[in-house]
Design an enzyme around this catalytic site. Structure first.
Site, PDB file in Angstrom:
ATOM      1  CB  CYS A  52      -0.936  -7.542   5.786  1.00  0.00           C
ATOM      2  SG  CYS A  52       0.841  -7.313   5.975  1.00  0.00           S
ATOM      3  CD  GLU A  72       4.866 -10.127   0.386  1.00  0.00           C
ATOM      4  OE1 GLU A  72       4.101 -10.535   1.277  1.00  0.00           O
ATOM      5  OE2 GLU A  72       5.926 -10.701   0.083  1.00  0.00           O
ATOM      6  CD  GLU A 121      -6.443  -7.625   5.509  1.00  0.00           C
ATOM      7  OE1 GLU A 121      -6.856  -7.077   4.467  1.00  0.00           O
ATOM      8  OE2 GLU A 121      -5.268  -7.568   5.862  1.00  0.00           O
ATOM      9  CE  LYS A 144      -0.818   3.441  -7.303  1.00  0.00           C
ATOM     10  NZ  LYS A 144      -1.148   4.366  -6.208  1.00  0.00           N
TER      11      LYS A 144
HETATM   12  P1  NAP Z   1      -5.273  -1.479  -2.004  1.00  0.00           P
HETATM   13  O1  NAP Z   1      -6.540  -0.755  -2.072  1.00  0.00           O
HETATM   14  O2  NAP Z   1      -5.186  -2.810  -2.671  1.00  0.00           O
HETATM   15  O3  NAP Z   1      -4.172  -0.473  -2.586  1.00  0.00           O
HETATM   16  C1  NAP Z   1      -2.812  -0.817  -2.609  1.00  0.00           C
HETATM   17  C2  NAP Z   1      -2.135  -0.030  -3.710  1.00  0.00           C
HETATM   18  O4  NAP Z   1      -2.665  -0.450  -4.971  1.00  0.00           O
HETATM   19  C3  NAP Z   1      -2.361   1.486  -3.645  1.00  0.00           C
HETATM   20  O5  NAP Z   1      -1.199   2.128  -4.109  1.00  0.00           O
HETATM   21  C4  NAP Z   1      -3.507   1.677  -4.615  1.00  0.00           C
HETATM   22  O6  NAP Z   1      -3.604   2.957  -5.158  1.00  0.00           O
HETATM   23  C5  NAP Z   1      -3.131   0.679  -5.687  1.00  0.00           C
HETATM   24  N1  NAP Z   1      -4.242   0.266  -6.540  1.00  0.00           N
HETATM   25  C6  NAP Z   1      -5.547   0.148  -6.211  1.00  0.00           C
HETATM   26  N2  NAP Z   1      -6.241  -0.291  -7.291  1.00  0.00           N
HETATM   27  C7  NAP Z   1      -5.344  -0.434  -8.300  1.00  0.00           C
HETATM   28  C8  NAP Z   1      -5.453  -0.843  -9.661  1.00  0.00           C
HETATM   29  N3  NAP Z   1      -6.603  -1.216 -10.202  1.00  0.00           N
HETATM   30  N4  NAP Z   1      -4.332  -0.868 -10.417  1.00  0.00           N
HETATM   31  C9  NAP Z   1      -3.141  -0.514  -9.892  1.00  0.00           C
HETATM   32  N5  NAP Z   1      -2.975  -0.121  -8.611  1.00  0.00           N
HETATM   33  C10 NAP Z   1      -4.074  -0.097  -7.821  1.00  0.00           C
HETATM   34  O7  NAP Z   1      -4.801  -1.738  -0.507  1.00  0.00           O
HETATM   35  P2  NAP Z   1      -4.682  -0.672   0.664  1.00  0.00           P
HETATM   36  O8  NAP Z   1      -6.038  -0.433   1.194  1.00  0.00           O
HETATM   37  O9  NAP Z   1      -3.852   0.475   0.256  1.00  0.00           O
HETATM   38  O10 NAP Z   1      -3.809  -1.497   1.716  1.00  0.00           O
HETATM   39  C11 NAP Z   1      -4.347  -2.366   2.616  1.00  0.00           C
HETATM   40  C12 NAP Z   1      -4.205  -3.802   2.144  1.00  0.00           C
HETATM   41  O11 NAP Z   1      -2.834  -4.102   1.926  1.00  0.00           O
HETATM   42  C13 NAP Z   1      -4.680  -4.794   3.177  1.00  0.00           C
HETATM   43  O12 NAP Z   1      -5.411  -5.810   2.570  1.00  0.00           O
HETATM   44  C14 NAP Z   1      -3.377  -5.342   3.746  1.00  0.00           C
HETATM   45  O13 NAP Z   1      -3.495  -6.610   4.324  1.00  0.00           O
HETATM   46  C15 NAP Z   1      -2.495  -5.324   2.562  1.00  0.00           C
HETATM   47  N6  NAP Z   1      -1.083  -5.318   2.955  1.00  0.00           N
HETATM   48  C16 NAP Z   1      -0.359  -6.455   2.755  1.00  0.00           C
HETATM   49  C17 NAP Z   1       0.961  -6.503   3.153  1.00  0.00           C
HETATM   50  C18 NAP Z   1       1.766  -7.745   2.949  1.00  0.00           C
HETATM   51  O14 NAP Z   1       2.984  -7.653   3.009  1.00  0.00           O
HETATM   52  N7  NAP Z   1       1.149  -8.906   2.714  1.00  0.00           N
HETATM   53  C19 NAP Z   1       1.550  -5.384   3.744  1.00  0.00           C
HETATM   54  C20 NAP Z   1       0.788  -4.241   3.936  1.00  0.00           C
HETATM   55  C21 NAP Z   1      -0.546  -4.231   3.520  1.00  0.00           C
HETATM   56  P3  NAP Z   1      -4.631   4.046  -4.511  1.00  0.00           P
HETATM   57  O15 NAP Z   1      -4.055   4.377  -3.217  1.00  0.00           O
HETATM   58  O16 NAP Z   1      -4.625   5.156  -5.465  1.00  0.00           O
HETATM   59  O17 NAP Z   1      -5.946   3.344  -4.417  1.00  0.00           O
END
Ligand code: NAP
Length: 498
Positions: A305, A271, A402, A195
């Site tokens: 990240c 991650e 962040e 997804k």
């Molecule tokens: P996010 O809001 O946590 O969303 C990530 C993914 O999870 C999206 O596909 C989102 O879908 C989905 N999601 C959200 N709520 C969910 C739920 N309750 N159940 C299942 N899936 C759910 O994060 P983001 O804003 O997209 O990305 C930014 C974050 O990712 C930052 O904190 C960044 O540091 C982190 N990140 C970490 C890494 C690493 O390797 N450590 C790499 C890249 C990014 P929707 O889009 O539909 O909300």
């Protein structure tokens, strides 16, 4: 700061923006077929550089999600029985196709995510490399043979695919975060439902077409785009029919998913978010440190990240470092990522722009001084200029949260142990950067930092051949490297009486 005008640039090296969007399937990819969502529901994908809609894609319902998982479960046994060489060959074909289509895929990514074309091309190369790396790892899955310490038995150790996987990816690296999971899953013999983030589904849909072309069997990779992440994914997690969840995204969502996974004791790879310290000692090569900070901060407009979030510079060099970094950041060209020469695209949405503006205002109110940037421009799109702040106190919000934007906060330090303590004073522990020419200090500090990765005189550590991941609230498990495939393999011990 130079702001390019947000004109429509329909052609890029002979590739038409509209044609790139039109060529992507906008449906769900389930069991090898492109299908509509239940009730033909769709949602819009926006161009963050203009705020206008690019197209609409299928909005999966929970029933669609279930169908996708059924397909993955159904395909699991036959896929696990394929040979490592067959899986390796599929991944190599996908690697080659990604390379051949780089320009088109990069344009698509820039349109939906905003990053400059050069960055998108870099991401496609990085994403493809996960397929090549895991194509090679697929043929190296090993086992063990051991004589029992007391004799009389032999221990065989076999590695087997964990089973159907659920993969959830964020918007900031729409292709690479997918291949980083799909590469090892396919190499290990696991089927999956993936997804992508609702804001950037197009790159993943394009990847679905490439995987089908590369010969990935029906049901092995299923792609579900939806606006209802929780409603679709929670029942799949709780069903127990998937055996593994691999998630990249925010720590807050990761914690919710870990709780859901606990019910069926699912394996997880997490991650999550970061709050990377970037430490510049007085003996560092200052130009190298500035170049490293620029890379660690400005890669992906700071929406990474791994982005340097707190930049600690020794008191004796902070003024020189700040002046050089501000000079470099102030000349970066801002604009629509599709325009050649643009180095800084828009942030992902209005909320991100507001968040960054709020963090800068809070830091300034707390005593920070702006060296460059600091003001979102008027007009269309969600732009924010490269910004350098100095004298940033530890008490302000951006020292703990962040930033996820192109803002470099500088804080002075004098003492090595004090800066290590400050760097570790965060719930996160993904990556840290250290600039020094003193070898002993470099190793001492790298060992003392609480994080999964350290860049020593190096501003970008991500590499498919290296183990990527964090400690503390930054996650569980590692992606990439020789161990990346382990996350998708179970260890089975077979005791043999002699
Ligand atoms: P996010 O809001 O946590 O969303 C990530 C993914 O999870 C999206 O596909 C989102 O879908 C989905 N999601 C959200 N709520 C969910 C739920 N309750 N159940 C299942 N899936 C759910 O994060 P983001 O804003 O997209 O990305 C930014 C974050 O990712 C930052 O904190 C960044 O540091 C982190 N990140 C970490 C890494 C690493 O390797 N450590 C790499 C890249 C990014 P929707 O889009 O539909 O909300």
């Amino acid at each position: 700061m130079t702001t390019a005008t947000a004109t429509t640039a329909p052609e890029h090296g002979g590739i038409d923006e509209r044609a790139v969007i039109d060529r992507v399937a906008k449906q769900l990819f389930i069991d090898g077929e492109w299908v509509d969502a239940e009730g033909s529901g769709t949602f819009e994908v926006l161009d963050p550089s203009t705020g206008t809609a690019l197209c609409a894609v299928a909005d999966a319902s929970p029933a669609d999600g279930r169908r996708a998982l059924d397909a993955a479960v159904q395909a699991q046994r036959a896929f696990a029985a394929t040979t490592p060489r067959e899986r390796s060959d599929m991944l190599m074909r996908a690697f080659q196709l990604l390379h051949e289509r780089t320009d088109e895929l990069a344009l698509l990514m820039t349109l939906e995510m905003g990053k400059p074309l050069a960055d998108s091309r870099g991401e496609i190369a990085y994403a493809a490399e996960f397929f090549r790396h895991f194509a090679e790892e697929a043929t190296r899955i090993d086992g063990g043979y051991q004589i029992a310490p007391t004799g009389g038995a032999r221990f065989l150790v076999a590695r087997q695919p964990v089973g159907p996987c659920l993969l959830i990816t964020p918007w900031n690296f729409p292709m690479a975060m997918g291949t980083r999971k799909l590469g090892p899953a396919i190499a290990a013999g696991c089927t999956s439902v993936i997804k992508p983030a609702a804001q950037t589904p197009l790159s993943m849909l394009a990847l679905g077409g490439i995987l089908a072309e590369a010969g990935i069997p029906a049901g092995v990779v299923n792609i579900v785009t939806t606006r209802r992440a929780n409603a679709v994914m929670e029942p799949l997690i709780r069903s127990g029919d998937a055996r593994k969840l691999s998630f990249t995204g925010s720590t807050s969502v990761g914690k919710v998913l870990l709780e859901q996974c606990a019910e069926q004791v699912m394996r997880t790879s997490m991650e999550l978010g970061g709050n990377a310290p970037f430490i510049v000692f007085e003996d560092a090569d200052l130009d190298e440190a500035v170049a490293g900070a620029l890379a660690a901060k400005m890669r992906n407009m700071g929406e990474a990240c791994t982005a340097a979030n707190r930049i600690y510079v020794h008191t004796s060099v902070i003024d020189a470092f700040g002046a050089k970094l501000a000079a470099a950041m102030s000349t970066m060209r801002i604009g629509r990522g599709v325009e050649e020469g643009v180095q800084v695209g828009p942030l992902i949405d209005a909320a991100a722009q507001q968040k960054v503006s709020g963090l800068v205002a809070d830091a300034v109110a707390g005593g920070a001084r702006i060296l460059t940037g600091g003001q979102a421009p008027d007009g269309d799109g969600f732009f924010y200029p490269p910004t350098v702040l100095t004298g940033v106190p530890e008490s302000v919000r951006m020292a703990r949260e962040e930033i996820f934007g192109p803002v470099a906060p500088l804080t002075a330090f004098t003492d090595e142990q004090a800066v290590i303590d400050a760097a570790n004073d965060t719930p996160y522990g993904l990556v840290a950067y250290v600039y020094t020419n003193d070898l002993r200090r470099a190793l001492r500090v790298a060992e003392a930092l609480e994080c999964g990765m350290v860049g020593l005189n190096e501003g970008v550590v991500s590499n498919p051949a290296a183990p990527f991941g964090g400690v503390k609230a930054s996650g569980l498990g590692r992606e990439g490297g020789p161990t990346g495939i382990d996350e998708f393999l179970e260890t089975k011990y077979i005791g043999v009486k002699m």
